[in-house]
Scaffold this motif. Structure first.
Motif: not given
Length: 218
Positions: A71-82, A208-217
């Protein structure tokens, strides 16, 4: 979310078998019913609870993470990697919560499994990503060497790996990711201090939670 639910169903047994003290082999049998796990891949690849006890990594956890990323990254090429990186990430969080350990093989899988495709997708970001990983690793290593050992070497390696991966998203993502990790761990430490239940706190889940926040925020 469907990807997370499907993949998460296979995590409980893996997490349960790996949730052992440092230096000990993976659990060969269920601690409650003494039923041995099958040899080979069959002992690891199993959908549902680890054995007769409930799974410590519910499918909903990975489903939630996958849904947030989508939802927060959208259809970007990096999404499957994450999305794929979330699998070892959730495992690492569960194991660290269970026994204060971050297996090197899982940390390496996270770093290389996500870092390689990210480098192919954004070759111009390899330098900043390596710099972020080196700086975070050096900083955490210095903290780990201080008296009292507030951090373990597993935390150092995971912090460096996550900073490296966040580096592909930019320095703001690195700052938000690491900063959020310390805020979360600080809040937990304060709560335990107020409750007079001081004990070692696993830092892996906060990282790990911080990394998720960094990627999506950012």
């Amino acid at each position: 979310m469907l990807f997370g639910a499907a993949a998460g169903a296979f995590l409980p047994r893996v997490a349960y078998r790996l949730t052992v003290p440092f230096g000990e082999p993976a659990r060969p049998a269920c601690a409650r019913c003494d039923r041995p796990f099958p040899p080979g891949a069959a002992g690891w690849i199993h959908a549902g609870p680890a054995c007769c006890r409930g799974g410590i990594v519910p499918a909903g956890t990975l489903s939630l993470v996958g849904g947030l990323l989508a939802v927060l990254l959208g259809p970007v090429p990096q999404l499957p990697v994450h999305l794929l990186a979330a699998i070892p990430g959730v495992l690492l969080a569960a194991i660290d919560l269970g026994c204060l350990r971050l297996p090197d093989k899982l940390v390496g899988t996270l770093a290389l499994g996500a870092g390689t495709p990210l480098a192919l997708l954004a070759p111009g970001r390899i330098g900043p990503a390596l710099a972020a990983g080196a700086l975070a690793g050096a900083g955490y290593l210095a903290i780990a060497m201080l008296p009292g050992r507030g951090l373990g070497l597993g935390d150092v390696k995971l912090g460096a790996a996550l900073a490296f991966l966040l580096g592909f998203a930019g320095w703001p993502a690195v700052a938000v990711g690491l900063g959020t990790a310390h805020l979360l761990n600080g809040a937990v430490a304060t709560w335990l201090l107020v409750r007079r239940r001081a004990r070692p706190i696993p830092f892996g889940p906060a990282l790990l939670a911080g990394a998720l926040a960094g990627l999506t925020a950012v």
